[in-house]
Motif scaffolding. Structure first.
Motif, PDB file in Angstrom:
ATOM      1  N   GLU A  72      12.146  -1.183  -6.821  1.00 25.37           N
ATOM      2  CA  GLU A  72      10.998  -0.325  -7.130  1.00 25.37           C
ATOM      3  C   GLU A  72       9.818  -0.618  -6.202  1.00 25.37           C
ATOM      4  OE1 GLU A  72      10.108  -0.458 -11.397  1.00 25.37           O
ATOM      5  OE2 GLU A  72      12.118  -1.273 -11.710  1.00 25.37           O
ATOM      6  N   HIS A  73       9.327   0.420  -5.546  1.00 26.00           N
ATOM      7  CA  HIS A  73       8.095   0.289  -4.777  1.00 26.00           C
ATOM      8  C   HIS A  73       6.927   0.493  -5.729  1.00 26.00           C
ATOM      9  CE1 HIS A  73       5.176   1.885  -1.496  1.00 26.00           C
ATOM     10  NE2 HIS A  73       5.103   0.576  -1.599  1.00 26.00           N
ATOM     11  N   GLN A  76       3.327   2.918   2.777  1.00 29.20           N
ATOM     12  CA  GLN A  76       4.678   2.472   3.101  1.00 29.20           C
ATOM     13  C   GLN A  76       5.747   3.089   2.197  1.00 29.20           C
ATOM     14  OE1 GLN A  76       5.113  -1.763   4.057  1.00 29.20           O
ATOM     15  NE2 GLN A  76       2.903  -1.979   3.958  1.00 29.20           N
ATOM     16  N   SER A  77       5.359   4.090   1.436  1.00 29.27           N
ATOM     17  CA  SER A  77       6.289   4.693   0.465  1.00 29.27           C
ATOM     18  C   SER A  77       7.568   5.206   1.113  1.00 29.27           C
ATOM     19  CB  SER A  77       5.595   5.830  -0.298  1.00 29.27           C
ATOM     20  OG  SER A  77       4.557   5.328  -1.097  1.00 29.27           O
ATOM     21  N   GLN A  78       7.427   5.974   2.200  1.00 29.68           N
ATOM     22  CA  GLN A  78       8.636   6.530   2.821  1.00 29.68           C
ATOM     23  C   GLN A  78       9.526   5.426   3.385  1.00 29.68           C
ATOM     24  OE1 GLN A  78       8.776   8.680   6.728  1.00 29.68           O
ATOM     25  NE2 GLN A  78       9.392  10.448   5.480  1.00 29.68           N
ATOM     26  N   ASP A 132       0.825  -1.206   0.000  1.00 34.28           N
ATOM     27  CA  ASP A 132       0.000   0.000   0.000  1.00 34.28           C
ATOM     28  C   ASP A 132       0.865   1.265   0.000  1.00 34.28           C
ATOM     29  OD1 ASP A 132      -0.230   1.344   3.015  1.00 34.28           O
ATOM     30  OD2 ASP A 132       0.393  -0.753   3.010  1.00 34.28           O
ATOM     31  N   ALA A 133       0.268   2.342  -0.482  1.00 34.49           N
ATOM     32  CA  ALA A 133       0.996   3.607  -0.645  1.00 34.49           C
ATOM     33  C   ALA A 133       1.514   4.167   0.671  1.00 34.49           C
ATOM     34  CB  ALA A 133       0.092   4.636  -1.332  1.00 34.49           C
ATOM     35  N   GLU A 136      -2.633   3.543  -7.883  1.00 32.02           N
ATOM     36  CA  GLU A 136      -2.304   4.464  -6.801  1.00 32.02           C
ATOM     37  C   GLU A 136      -3.532   5.201  -6.264  1.00 32.02           C
ATOM     38  OE1 GLU A 136       1.316   6.784  -7.074  1.00 32.02           O
ATOM     39  OE2 GLU A 136       1.909   5.660  -8.849  1.00 32.02           O
ATOM     40  N   GLU A 182      11.496   4.059   0.530  1.00 35.35           N
ATOM     41  CA  GLU A 182      12.468   5.067   0.078  1.00 35.35           C
ATOM     42  C   GLU A 182      13.720   5.011   0.956  1.00 35.35           C
ATOM     43  OE1 GLU A 182      10.951   9.037   0.021  1.00 35.35           O
ATOM     44  OE2 GLU A 182       9.331   8.562  -1.378  1.00 35.35           O
ATOM     45  N   PRO A 214       3.294   1.078  -5.330  1.00 38.09           N
ATOM     46  CA  PRO A 214       2.250   1.324  -4.320  1.00 38.09           C
ATOM     47  C   PRO A 214       0.837   1.213  -4.881  1.00 38.09           C
ATOM     48  CG  PRO A 214       3.139   3.399  -5.103  1.00 38.09           C
ATOM     49  CD  PRO A 214       3.928   2.316  -5.797  1.00 38.09           C
TER      50      PRO A 214
END
Length: 412
Positions: free
Chosen positions: A192-193, A168-170, A165-166, A269, A173, A195
């Motif tokens: 590559e994430h 967890q982006s940070q 899910d989005a 997204e 990163e 999301p």
């Protein structure tokens, strides 16, 4: 382990909810829970036995879902798989001076990541109680996937996709940045994430049952199949007639396919509202529409080549293409975009673009069929040409529906 064989997933869900409630309210229980995690990561026999029993009970239920969704060839690599590599990650990071002590825990500080007050944001790799964090496992997994030789069980991957899910982006990163800084990956490796957004109820709020519980995927799929079956029954000549196995299989294909297609046809997204009515509609960019489009082409080819309705379609041999109408040209232009569409989806990882192309293909085919008779073409050569366009259009739909895990049906 012996008694665990009788544990059902529903029991585990009840147990988990009760444990979570107690965890939030009981400080002593919270401490013992966290100590239990440390014991498990350290390989304590009793903790491992309990954990393995929970995993075994979960797998039984997962497999039922995999079977329904026709998911095969999975290689399970849970967090625990990477346990033996966690300590090496910490030692390596500390040896490079990247991991330092911070308020009793061990953390990595990366340039450009700060808290709201401007202070450096730590990426914890070891808790103060000795337990490891998600970041530690993710770094160990990167080393295993990228650095370890295949002869030792590694993957030697040059591209690793993280589909979560989005929110967890940070996290990813920071993990990817730490992996590069530590030399776990080179510039030739792409991490590559990928999301995705949230599935919401039709009211735009959290997708849940009337009682507020999480909707189980199995129940959701069963309901989609039931609604698809009811719809098919209502359109039968004799609605009171019992379903044959063949019709029940088609209802399952339509119901399961509708859920898959609805999910993949949205920009991954974006959040989207879950609606049985929309996803099972025969109008618009839906699985039933695409399945109907494919079945319709099968019917056109059967009629034009005098094939019986109750047998599998025998597709005509390819013939020279003759263009006599603009709709033929537009269909051909669309069909030859297939390699570019696949290349774009493989690169950008947005399956909705594949669904958009599928929908566009079916619409172009409908325009072609409205303007260009197949069965009553002016010459045998023109009929053979149009049959070839039917065959290629059907093959394109069949191929792409297969890519997103949906079987096609020749009659609907």
């Amino acid at each position: 382990k012996e008694t665990a064989k009788d544990v059902e997933l529903g029991d585990l869900v009840t147990l988990y909810k009760a444990a979570k409630k107690r965890f939030d309210a009981d400080d002593d229980f919270k401490v013992r829970s966290r100590e239990g995690v440390v014991k498990l990561q350290a390989g304590d026999k009793e903790a491992l036995a309990a954990w393995e029993s929970l995993c075994a009970a979960s797998r039984v239920e997962y497999q039922k879902i995999y079977d329904v969704l026709n998911i095969v060839g999975l290689n399970e690599r849970g967090e625990s798989f990477y346990n033996p590599y966690l300590l090496n990650v910490i030692e390596d990071l500390e040896g490079q001076g990247l991991a330092v002590k911070s308020e009793g825990a061990t953390a990595v500080f990366l340039d450009g990541y700060t808290n709201r007050d401007g202070s450096p944001l730590p990426m914890l790799v070891r808790k103060s109680d000795g337990g490891f964090n998600y970041a530690t496992t993710d770094l160990a997994a990167i080393r295993h996937r990228v650095q370890m030789e295949t002869s030792d069980g590694g993957e030697k991957a040059d591209r690793v996709l993280y589909v979560t899910d989005a929110g967890q982006s940070q996290h990813f990163e920071m993990v990817f940045a730490a992996a590069k800084k530590a030399g776990f990956v080179t510039d030739s490796v792409s991490l590559e994430h990928v999301p995705f957004g949230l599935v919401q109820g039709e009211d735009g709020k959290k997708f849940a049952t009337r009682s507020g519980d999480t909707v189980k995927l199995k129940d959701l799929l069963d309901e989609a199949v039931r609604i698809a079956g009811e719809d098919m029954k209502s359109r039968m000549e004799n609605p009171d007639e019992d379903f044959t196995d063949a019709i029940a299989d088609v209802a399952k294909t339509v119901g399961i396919g509708a859920v898959k297609y609805a999910d993949l046809s949205m920009n991954r997204e974006s959040n989207y509202k879950f609606s049985y009515g929309r996803m099972l509609s025969l109008n618009g960019n839906t699985a039933p529409y695409m399945l109907y489009a494919y079945a319709r082409i099968c019917g056109i080819v059967r009629k034009a080549t005098d094939q019986p309705d109750d047998q599998k379609v025998v597709w005509p041999e390819a013939n020279e293409i003759l263009i006599t109408h603009d709709s033929e040209k537009q269909l051909i232009r669309n069909l030859i975009k297939l390699p570019d569409v696949l290349s774009e989806v493989e690169s950008e990882l947005y399956p909705n673009r594949l669904c958009d192309y599928l929908f566009e293909t079916s619409q172009k085919f409908n325009q072609f069929y409205e303007n260009c008779s197949v069965n009553n073409a002016e010459t045998p050569e023109l009929k053979a040409s149009r049959l070839s366009l039917c065959t290629v259009s059907a093959a394109t739909i069949r191929l792409l529906m297969g890519f997103i895990g949906i079987d096609v049906v020749e009659r609907l």
